[in-house]
Design a protein around this motif. Structure first.
Motif, PDB file in Angstrom:
ATOM      1  N   ASN A   1       0.613  -1.021  -0.093  1.00 47.60           N
ATOM      2  CA  ASN A   1      -0.316  -0.156   0.133  1.00 47.60           C
ATOM      3  C   ASN A   1       0.880   1.516  -0.135  1.00 47.60           C
ATOM      4  O   ASN A   1       0.199   2.316  -0.543  1.00 47.60           O
ATOM      5  N   ALA A   2       2.053   1.378   0.431  1.00 49.24           N
ATOM      6  CA  ALA A   2       2.894   2.590   0.280  1.00 49.24           C
ATOM      7  C   ALA A   2       2.953   2.461  -0.754  1.00 49.24           C
ATOM      8  O   ALA A   2       3.583   3.872  -1.229  1.00 49.24           O
ATOM      9  N   GLU A   3       3.620   1.439  -1.278  1.00 54.15           N
ATOM     10  CA  GLU A   3       4.349   1.745  -2.525  1.00 54.15           C
ATOM     11  C   GLU A   3       3.626   2.132  -3.658  1.00 54.15           C
ATOM     12  O   GLU A   3       3.957   2.521  -4.791  1.00 54.15           O
TER      13      GLU A   3
ATOM     14  N   ARG B   1       0.874   3.621  -3.168  1.00 54.05           N
ATOM     15  CA  ARG B   1       0.653   5.344  -3.125  1.00 54.05           C
ATOM     16  C   ARG B   1       1.227   6.294  -4.014  1.00 54.05           C
ATOM     17  O   ARG B   1       1.010   7.608  -3.779  1.00 54.05           O
ATOM     18  N   THR B   2       2.807   5.567  -3.908  1.00 60.28           N
ATOM     19  CA  THR B   2       3.506   6.880  -4.922  1.00 60.28           C
ATOM     20  C   THR B   2       4.118   5.788  -6.069  1.00 60.28           C
ATOM     21  O   THR B   2       4.754   6.030  -6.778  1.00 60.28           O
ATOM     22  N   GLY B   3       3.258   4.657  -6.589  1.00 60.51           N
ATOM     23  CA  GLY B   3       2.905   4.401  -7.994  1.00 60.51           C
ATOM     24  C   GLY B   3       2.993   4.935  -9.468  1.00 60.51           C
ATOM     25  O   GLY B   3       2.255   6.171  -8.731  1.00 60.51           O
ATOM     26  N   ALA B   4       2.838   4.767 -10.108  1.00 59.66           N
ATOM     27  CA  ALA B   4       2.750   5.107 -11.469  1.00 59.66           C
ATOM     28  C   ALA B   4       1.160   5.615 -12.118  1.00 59.66           C
ATOM     29  O   ALA B   4       0.375   4.170 -11.482  1.00 59.66           O
TER      30      ALA B   4
ATOM     31  N   ARG C   1      -3.292   3.940  -9.375  1.00 57.97           N
ATOM     32  CA  ARG C   1      -1.733   3.747  -9.525  1.00 57.97           C
ATOM     33  C   ARG C   1      -1.299   2.344  -9.184  1.00 57.97           C
ATOM     34  O   ARG C   1      -1.960   1.498  -8.408  1.00 57.97           O
TER      35      ARG C   1
ATOM     36  N   ARG D   1       2.267  -0.801  -9.327  1.00 54.83           N
ATOM     37  CA  ARG D   1       3.547  -0.632  -9.710  1.00 54.83           C
ATOM     38  C   ARG D   1       4.325  -1.280 -10.942  1.00 54.83           C
ATOM     39  O   ARG D   1       4.361  -2.620 -10.910  1.00 54.83           O
TER      40      ARG D   1
ATOM     41  N   ALA E   1      -6.175   6.546  -6.895  1.00 58.00           N
ATOM     42  CA  ALA E   1      -5.223   7.726  -6.997  1.00 58.00           C
ATOM     43  C   ALA E   1      -6.391   9.184  -6.865  1.00 58.00           C
ATOM     44  O   ALA E   1      -6.310   9.915  -8.003  1.00 58.00           O
TER      45      ALA E   1
ATOM     46  N   ASP F   1      -5.340  11.136  -5.117  1.00 60.15           N
ATOM     47  CA  ASP F   1      -4.484  11.700  -4.942  1.00 60.15           C
ATOM     48  C   ASP F   1      -4.690  12.878  -6.443  1.00 60.15           C
ATOM     49  O   ASP F   1      -3.377  14.134  -6.673  1.00 60.15           O
ATOM     50  N   ALA F   2      -4.458  12.239  -7.350  1.00 60.33           N
ATOM     51  CA  ALA F   2      -4.477  13.211  -8.993  1.00 60.33           C
ATOM     52  C   ALA F   2      -4.395  14.133  -9.031  1.00 60.33           C
ATOM     53  O   ALA F   2      -5.857  14.588  -8.784  1.00 60.33           O
TER      54      ALA F   2
END
Length: 145
Positions: A47-49, A51-54, A111, A113, A124, A126-127
Motif C-alpha cells: 500500500n505504501a508503494e 501511493r507513489t506508483g505510476a 496507481r 507498480r 489515486a 490525490d491525482a
C-alpha cells in the motif's frame, strides 16, 4: 502468521470463493486479498508503494465487499500510459456514500507498480485532474490508431 502463504491463500479461497483468483479474474501470480491488511507487513508495504506508483486509468468491472467497514475489492480493467492493459484489483475502504455511487463502467485514476505488475492497484485520490485528463487523452489516441 501460521503456515505458508500458499495455505493462507487456499484458506481465503475456501472461506470466500468470491475473492478467489478465478473469481476476481486474475492469474496465478496474484498474491490474494489479505484477511487483514493492517496486520500484514506485505500489505502495508504494498500500500505504501502504491501511493507513489505510476498513474493509470481503470474502468470498474465489479466489486466485492470484504467486510462491513465497508472494505471492498474493486476490479478494474486498467490501461497504462505505456500501452499495457491488465485486470487490476484495489483493496479499499470506502464510505457508504462512495459505495452507493459505484457503477460498472466508471473510470477512475489508479496507481500501480510497473516493476511488480502483480495486479494490485490503488485508487489515486490525490491525482491532479489535469494529469488524469492528459493520460486519458493519450490512452484514447493510442486506442484509435
Amino acid at each position: 502468521m501460521f503456515g505458508s502463504r500458499k495455505k493462507l491463500n487456499d484458506m481465503m479461497a475456501q472461506l470466500r470463493p468470491d475473492l478467489s483468483r478465478e473469481s476476481l479474474g486474475v492469474g496465478p501470480d496474484f498474491p490474494g486479498i489479505a484477511p487483514n491488511p493492517f496486520l500484514s507487513s506485505d500489505a502495508r508495504k504494498r500500500n505504501a508503494e502504491l501511493r507513489t506508483g505510476a498513474l493509470a486509468l481503470g474502468v470498474l468491472v465489479d466489486w466485492r465487499e470484504v467486510n462491513s467497514n465497508p472494505r471492498v475489492a474493486l476490479m478494474f480493467d486498467v490501461d497504462t500510459a505505456d500501452g499495457i492493459s491488465f485486470r487490476g484489483i484495489a483493496d479499499e475502504s470506502l464510505t457508504i456514500t462512495e459505495l452507493t455511487r459505484l457503477a460498472p463502467g466508471q473510470t477512475f485514476p489508479v496507481r500501480y507498480r510497473p516493476a511488480v505488475m502483480d495486479h494490485y492497484v490503488a485508487l489515486a485520490r490525490d491525482a491532479d485532474p489535469a494529469q488524469v485528463q492528459q493520460l486519458s487523452d493519450a490512452i484514447a489516441r493510442r486506442k484509435r490508431t
